[in-house]
Design a protein around this motif. Structure first.
Motif, PDB file in Angstrom:
ATOM      1  N   ILE C 209       0.832  -1.104  -0.193  1.00 23.09           N
ATOM      2  CA  ILE C 209      -0.063   0.073   0.153  1.00 23.09           C
ATOM      3  C   ILE C 209       0.842   1.461  -0.041  1.00 23.09           C
ATOM      4  O   ILE C 209       1.867   1.234   0.789  1.00 23.09           O
ATOM      5  CB  ILE C 209      -0.895   0.089   1.150  1.00 23.09           C
ATOM      6  N   PRO C 210       0.799   2.139  -0.901  1.00 31.19           N
ATOM      7  CA  PRO C 210       1.580   3.279  -1.065  1.00 31.19           C
ATOM      8  C   PRO C 210       1.795   4.079   0.407  1.00 31.19           C
ATOM      9  O   PRO C 210       2.750   4.476   0.710  1.00 31.19           O
ATOM     10  CB  PRO C 210       0.643   4.171  -1.909  1.00 31.19           C
ATOM     11  N   ALA C 211       0.507   4.350   1.090  1.00 36.21           N
ATOM     12  CA  ALA C 211       0.632   4.915   2.296  1.00 36.21           C
ATOM     13  C   ALA C 211       1.236   6.334   2.489  1.00 36.21           C
ATOM     14  O   ALA C 211       2.169   6.473   3.208  1.00 36.21           O
ATOM     15  CB  ALA C 211       1.341   4.116   3.436  1.00 36.21           C
ATOM     16  N   GLY C 263       2.670  13.830  -0.352  1.00 41.38           N
ATOM     17  CA  GLY C 263       3.142  12.632  -0.564  1.00 41.38           C
ATOM     18  C   GLY C 263       2.108  11.783  -1.440  1.00 41.38           C
ATOM     19  O   GLY C 263       1.050  12.065  -1.649  1.00 41.38           O
ATOM     20  N   PHE C 265       3.899   8.955  -4.182  1.00 38.61           N
ATOM     21  CA  PHE C 265       4.711   7.619  -4.320  1.00 38.61           C
ATOM     22  C   PHE C 265       3.625   6.691  -5.467  1.00 38.61           C
ATOM     23  O   PHE C 265       3.561   5.561  -5.217  1.00 38.61           O
ATOM     24  CB  PHE C 265       4.854   6.953  -3.187  1.00 38.61           C
ATOM     25  N   TYR C 378       2.712   2.096  -7.728  1.00 35.90           N
ATOM     26  CA  TYR C 378       3.401   2.333  -6.541  1.00 35.90           C
ATOM     27  C   TYR C 378       5.041   2.359  -6.734  1.00 35.90           C
ATOM     28  O   TYR C 378       5.595   1.402  -7.331  1.00 35.90           O
ATOM     29  CB  TYR C 378       3.150   1.214  -5.536  1.00 35.90           C
ATOM     30  N   GLY C 691      14.596   8.080   1.077  1.00 32.15           N
ATOM     31  CA  GLY C 691      13.279   7.820   1.249  1.00 32.15           C
ATOM     32  C   GLY C 691      13.174   6.701   0.399  1.00 32.15           C
ATOM     33  O   GLY C 691      12.113   5.694   0.753  1.00 32.15           O
ATOM     34  N   VAL C 694      14.265   3.350   2.012  1.00 30.86           N
ATOM     35  CA  VAL C 694      13.235   2.754   3.135  1.00 30.86           C
ATOM     36  C   VAL C 694      12.008   2.358   2.580  1.00 30.86           C
ATOM     37  O   VAL C 694      11.615   1.096   3.145  1.00 30.86           O
ATOM     38  CB  VAL C 694      13.131   3.855   4.232  1.00 30.86           C
ATOM     39  N   GLN C 695      11.494   2.732   1.687  1.00 33.61           N
ATOM     40  CA  GLN C 695      10.111   2.224   1.018  1.00 33.61           C
ATOM     41  C   GLN C 695      10.783   0.604   0.373  1.00 33.61           C
ATOM     42  O   GLN C 695       9.806  -0.153   0.620  1.00 33.61           O
ATOM     43  CB  GLN C 695       9.576   2.805  -0.007  1.00 33.61           C
ATOM     44  N   GLU C 703       6.096  -4.634   5.053  1.00 34.77           N
ATOM     45  CA  GLU C 703       4.937  -4.222   4.607  1.00 34.77           C
ATOM     46  C   GLU C 703       4.340  -5.083   3.571  1.00 34.77           C
ATOM     47  O   GLU C 703       4.921  -5.914   3.109  1.00 34.77           O
ATOM     48  CB  GLU C 703       5.030  -3.064   3.735  1.00 34.77           C
TER      49      GLU C 703
END
Lengths: 285, 156, 834
Positions: C209-211, C263, C265, C378, C691, C694-695, C703
């Motif tokens: 989930i892009p979140a 944001g 993403f 995503y 960033g 970390v994703q 995740e």
């Protein structure tokens, strides 16, 4: 994000709060620190008609050194408890477990009493309360009664506190001379423990003479690892010395299965984390 | 409706609010303090962090009525006389923000962290802001910004 | 106005390459930000959505009477009420001519096809009252069997949309023999089976989930001549086009504004039911309307990403030279084919061959409809999936051959002197130097020392084992070349537009069609313009994200803003200079051929005479003394459409400690050396890399969007969808090696997605590398402690089991009501509680 409508009362004494409870019965919900209740209300998982905010009852925030015991008011915040030198020295297990509760913002508002009455078996506070054999002071229309921690947690989100009662204080016997450790296992920092172990251990001449162990998230309530506690007595405080005893840690538990791990994995974790907690508590690792 | 009176960013305000109104909603909707934002409904993200009587709290986890008589500081009240707070300045200097949505909460929590511990280690900073989620920065530069605000030298 | 000034004694400092602090920050750090949810308009109405709790069900009846009678409720609307007025949501990329595409109505009237789909809309005077009334809407459902598991859905055992007769949406293929870009892959595999090496693996790309941190919000104001929509979107221009195309409103009557956007993403690269509903209600009521989603709604109903099964067959000679790669994908579309939808896995088609010289290649992707939230872009969109597949299987090849994973990669990658290189997938890589990036990364990382420590820990049987993971990635980015997109049947072009306005005061306003949501365009674009026009960085104002200001644009995604939008800006500034030259010549009484422009000043070759660009702008503004017939404007537009993508690459190295007693992993060190061409702002680049990393790391370790057996999203809040915190992450060693891109004049390559694309396989490879000695062959993502521990116990089996579809109780909405938690007891709060 918006709770259902409720009426709000903010009593300034326990008596007033009990009167409000008596008046509204099961339509009322007590608001302590609110750090678990407010999310529940926001998501409308619960819709009380009356919220009784006990945050204005100053007497419930007191932390009192009573000689052999320390009494922590049910509304003492985590931050307040962490700042108390007596608790840090004489109830180090509780201190260590509370440093692991949620995050700093939550610790500024959340209360020990609120957490215990919420009775989430994955909460950090139940296990040390059990391990330290605290007494919970409950006040109701008929006066005050004291319940041992072992009798307090009845089931998932269910405690000995009746619908017309309020938890007012938690009384801990000082554990001076005991070593302690709280071993918490999570995947990311902001989640509830997958499993945690709260260990309080007395070591004499390299041998464990007494042990008290609380388990987090290994059943529908916080639990004591009694088989391990008994088996540890007389064992040398070494990795090999405690191993067999700690392998019993999951005995009698009924851990949940969820997306963080199934019951079998949790049972395994309990044994490893118990060994680590015991050794750290004993100062052997 | 319940009458509340509190001080927000130095100004006294008074309103009749529904008891169910959250502090963050009160700040945003009644006072227009929209610098404070809502990022989740489970109090995990920390985007709504403000100071309540000098301590950081998640303003989604406090009812407005609970803040009656209290003093609230939001991101909008942090700078004094047009001077950025050192933590705000450090976030800018260290590129500790991208989309900026988590930033008000992250800054408010960092200020609180430094109040308790003016010279935190990297590990203490990381744990000190564990209640604030950021999706853009990977936290690297946020940690650096807190170190910078604490007057520490940082590499890369 | 003629001026003569001294020639500058020192060269002004160039802005490009400077670590400028961001212009955007001032408002963001002081809370003066304009998020969509901040907008309040007199008389504004608020919406609350009634969503289906079932993954697949017939709507048999909706009783709105009680809700309608609720306090301050203006209306309650169902799909039947909205009917044609609501428009329809489009798929802009039908990947094959015969793609099966279910009609996607914002509010369906008769059947829901995922849990979270909107069945009714409450319109009320306040958000709280709308929510109160939403609880009173009584919907009767007749539950239908749901297609949930991707592989089962691909076999059409249960249909997600029974009327379509199949779940198979489209089969998209590329074959190098057919395309003439390489040999026959089946031949290569047969040959390898005889006397070479064949590696066959199946990998899972879990659903993510892009979140983004800012929940989506939309405000629509129908008053005035134009209907104005503010939306937390990455794509205001595409959104306006799609609204006009599906609602019958003329495009010129719609204004879309993306104010500050928190944001995206890829998650806000979408046109959403909620946006369409807000428009429909605003038109119906004639009032401004707002909808802001909760986090739970966002996780459940904003689009998800990834979700593939990847079957890979790699053929190689015995010495490790690769000879062929065959890729067969199953991709889960969820319940609808969304805006880009099936195009996402197709983007991966060109990247599985990655940096390696495969002589033969075959790619086939079957997209599949299921009764889950729809998927779309995503961060990385298709390329992380491809990079994961190839970088995982290259490790498997190294293992099979018994060589270092970097060695087998180097044997097969394109050498620095071989650029430009046309790949087996038909793309021309313009530049790169894999040797240099890898050498630098190994040195920064301390590769040899860590390998030595790993050996030592292995030999001593340490409880904590060390693993080293490698990923040498490339990606195609700058999603643009319109012809390429056209050849892939994408429904739009990929150009970008820029305007430069020279203001009377000498300041410069630039307008870009890119739409930033955290990237720092205001800063980076100012740096480009400052250099090109020789004006102070502070004098440049960047405008974007409002279709009435930035009338033309194709928005921000696919690492395209700088490499396409930045190039458009360069071209527009060049036009300004060219327009200014005759004015300068006129003012300086010189021939235009003798005018030189440098550092903001127009000079006459061989003399000291010069006039600044600001003075020229002033002269044009007053227009008192211009060359005969000259238009009094320097303002210029440019639209740029590149002919090729650009290809950033890099070497990522991860050292991971694995606690073999618990399966817990702990990252020790992460080093990456990326080649992203020339850098405009190193500070911003570093932030993008951190960033992105970390994703990507989060996909590897934490995740996952988990559904239970009935199709309810279990990870429906941040309690269970595990976005990492500062306490879970480390500092990253980021280095660069630069080979400028040849596909744009700035020499830049995209950076927005690189970290995410590269890191996931490096992390998984590192976890596996730590525990290979226990016979572990694979671990499904996310590599949870439970999976890692089970893998150590039994080699692999438990490591590939699906995640248990249950959330813990706490206060998670997913655990409400239906009893998804495996706890033996109920989970409601009892008693008075505190």
């Amino acid at each position: 994000m918006i709770p259902t409508q409720f009426a709000y009362v903010a009593p300034t004494s326990v008596e007033e709060a009990l009167a409000a409870l008596a008046e509204h019965g099961d339509e009322a919900k007590i608001l302590a620190g609110g750090q678990s209740l407010l999310p529940v209300l926001r998501m409308r998982l619960n819709a009380p008609e009356v919220v009784i905010d006990i945050g204005k009852i100053d007497s419930l925030r007191e932390i009192r050194d009573e000689g052999d015991t320390i009494s922590i008011g049910a509304m003492a915040t985590y931050a307040q408890i962490l700042g108390d030198a007596g608790i840090r020295d004489s109830l180090s297990l509780l201190h260590k477990a509370i440093t692991e509760v949620a995050d700093p913002q939550i610790r500024h508002r959340g209360t020990l009493g609120g957490a215990l009455v919420h009775a989430d078996p994955a909460g950090d506070c139940g296990a040390p309360t059990l391990a330290l054999e605290a007494d919970l002071v409950i006040q109701g229309p008929g006066g005050e009664r004291t319940v041992a921690a072992t009798e307090f947690f009845e089931d998932l989100f269910t405690t000995a506190v009746g619908e017309d009662e309020i938890l007012t204080a938690i009384r801990f016997r000082k554990h001076d001379g005991w070593g302690s450790h709280y071993e918490k296992f999570v995947r990311v920092a902001h989640q509830w423990p997958i499993v945690s172990v709260a260990a309080s251990v007395k070591v004499e001449g390299g041998t464990i003479s007494e042990a008290r162990l609380g388990l987090v998230n290994m059943g529908s309530t916080a639990l004591r690892a009694t088989a391990t506690e008994q088996a540890l007595v007389g064992q040398p405080a070494t990795e090999d010395g405690v191993r067999a005893a700690c392998d019993l840690a999951a005995e009698g538990t009924n851990p949940p299965s969820d997306l963080n791990g199934d019951a079998a994995y949790r049972s395994h974790l309990a044994t490893v984390l118990t060994r680590r907690a015991v050794l750290k508590a004993a100062g052997s690792s | 409706m319940t009458r509340i009176e509190l001080k927000v960013d130095g100004a006294t305000v008074s309103d009749d609010v529904e008891p169910r109104m959250l502090l963050v909603q009160y700040l945003r909707e009644k006072l227009g303090k929209t610098g404070t934002v809502i990022g989740c409904d489970t109090s995990n993200c920390g985007a709504c962090t403000v100071h309540l009587d000098g301590r950081s709290v998640k303003s989604c986890n406090v009812l407005a009525v609970q803040a009656d008589g209290a003093e609230v500081t939001t991101i909008e009240g942090l700078a004094t006389d047009g001077e950025l707070h050192p933590v705000q300045a450090a976030f800018h200097e260290c590129h500790a923000l991208q989309c900026g949505f988590c930033t008000p909460g992250m800054i408010m929590q960092s200020v609180d962290l430094l109040k308790d511990n003016p010279n935190p280690s990297e590990a203490e900073i990381r744990v000190g802001i564990e209640g604030n989620l950021c999706r853009c920065t990977g936290y690297h530069n946020i940690v650096k910004a807190v170190q910078t605000a604490a007057g520490q030298k940082t590499e890369a | 106005m003629t001026a003569t000034q001294d020639a500058p004694t020192t060269e002004p400092r160039l802005e490009i390459g400077r670590d400028r602090r961001r212009k955007e920050d001032q408002r963001l750090i002081t809370g003066r930000t304009k998020w969509t949810d901040n907008i309040q308009i007199n008389g504004m109405l608020h919406l609350a959505m009634v969503r289906s709790p079932f993954a697949h069900a017939k709507i048999t009846n909706i009783d709105v009477s009680e809700a309608k009678a609720s306090r301050n409720v203006v209306d309650v609307l169902t799909g039947a009420d909205l009917a044609e007025t609501q428009g329809v949501l489009i798929n802009a990329w039908p990947i094959t001519p015969d793609q099966v595409t279910p009609t996607h109505l914002p509010v369906p009237a008769d059947r829901v096809s995922f849990a979270g789909e909107i069945v009714a809309v409450v319109v009320a005077r306040s958000q709280a009252e709308a929510r109160d009334a939403a609880e009173l809407v009584d919907v009767d459902y007749e539950e239908l069997p749901a297609a949930l598991d991707l592989k089962e859905a691909a076999a059409d055992t249960v249909l997600a949309h029974p009327d379509l007769g199949t779940n198979k949406s489209a089969l998209w293929k590329f074959d190098s023999a057919e395309a003439g870009t390489g040999g026959d892959v089946e031949e290569a595999i047969s040959k390898a089976r005889e006397g070479g090496v064949v590696i066959e693996r199946e990998f899972r790309q879990q659903r993510l989930i892009p979140a983004f941190m800012e929940p989506r919000s939309t405000v629509v104001d129908p008053t005035g001549e134009q209907l104005t929509m503010w939306s937390a979107t990455q794509i205001p221009h595409i959104l306006r086009f799609a609204l006009a195309a599906t609602t019958g409103m003329p495009e010129s009557k719609i204004r879309v504004i993306a104010p500050d956007v928190g944001g995206g993403f890829g998650g806000k690269l979408q046109t959403t039911p909620e946006e369409w509903i807000t428009v429909a209600v605003a038109r119906r009521t004639g009032k401004p309307v707002k909808f802001t989603e909760t986090r739970s709604e966002s996780l459940m109903s904003a689009h998800h990403g990834r979700d593939q099964w990847q079957k890979l067959t790699l053929a190689a000679e015995k010495d490790g030279t690769v000879t062929g790669l065959k890729v067969e994908l199953l991709a889960d579309l969820g319940s609808y084919v969304s805006l880009v939808g099936g195009g996402v896995p197709v983007l991966g088609a060109f990247m599985f061959n990655a940096i390696y010289k495969f002589p033969a290649y075959h790619f086939a992707c079957q997209t599949v409809l299921t009764n889950k939230t729809w998927t779309d872009a995503y961060r990385g969109a298709g390329r992380p999936e491809a990079t994961f597949g190839i970088e995982r299987i290259m490790d498997e090849l190294a293992l099979e051959l018994g060589v270092d994973p970097l060695e087998v990669r180097e044997k097969n990658w394109i050498k620095a002197e071989e650029f430009p290189f046309t790949t087996v997938a038909g793309l021309e890589y313009d530049s790169g130097n894999y040797e240099a990036a890898t050498a630098k990364a190994k040195e920064m990382f301390g590769y040899d020392e860590l390998r030595a420590e790993q050996k030592q820990r292995r030999e001593s049987g340490d409880k904590v084992q060390l693993g080293i993971g490698v990923s040498t990635f490339t990606e195609m980015c700058g999603l643009a070349p319109s012809r390429v997109l056209g050849s892939l049947d994408y429904g739009a072009g990929g150009w970008e537009h820029a305007s430069v306005r020279m203001l009377a005061t000498g300041k410069v306003e630039i307008v870009t069609g890119a739409s930033a949501h955290g990237q720092g365009h205001e800063t980076a674009f100012s740096q480009i313009v400052a250099d090109r026009l020789g004006v102070p960085f502070e004098d440049v104002e960047v405008l974007h994200g409002d279709t009435q200001v930035a009338a033309k644009g194709l928005d921000t995604y696919g690492s395209r803003s700088l490499v396409v939008g930045g190039e458009a800006l360069v071209k527009a500034t060049d036009k300004v200079v060219e327009k200014a030259k005759p004015v300068a010549a006129h003012l300086l009484e010189a021939n235009v051929e003798d005018i030189e422009f440098k550092a903001g000043s127009f000079g006459v070759r061989g003399t000291d005479a010069a006039v600044s660009i600001q003075d020229v702008a002033g002269a044009v503004f007053v227009a008192h003394n211009l060359p005969d017939g000259m238009e009094p404007s320097l303002d210029s537009d440019a639209t740029y459409d590149p002919i090729n993508f650009n290809y950033p690459h890099g070497t990522h190295l991860c050292a991971m400690e694995v606690d073999t007693e618990t399966g817990q992993v702990k990252m020790r060190k992460y080093t990456c050396v990326d080649d992203i061409g020339n850098v405009i702002n190193p500070l911003i680049v570093e932030g993008q890399v951190h960033g992105g990393l970390v994703q990507g790391i989060a996909q590897a370790l934490w995740e996952e969007a988990v559904y239970d057996d009935s199709g309810t999203l279990v990870s429906a809040s941040f309690v269970d969808y595990l976005v990492p915190t500062a306490a879970d992450t480390i500092n990253y060693d980021v280095g660069h090696n630069t080979t400028p891109s040849l596909t744009n004049t700035l020499g830049t390559k995209g950076v927005g997605e690189a970290g995410t694309i590269a890191s996931t396989p490096a992390v998984v490879n590192s976890v596996l590398d730590a525990i290979r000695q226990f016979g572990v062959k694979d671990i499904q993502m996310p590599c949870t402690p439970e999976r890692v521990w089970k893998a150590i116990q039994d080699g692999t089996a438990g490591a590939t089991e699906d995640t248990v579809g249950a959330a813990a109780a706490h206060f998670d909405p997913a655990t409400d009501g239906e009893g998804q938690s495996q706890r033996h007891d109920g989970n409601s709060s009892e008693g008075a509680g505190q």
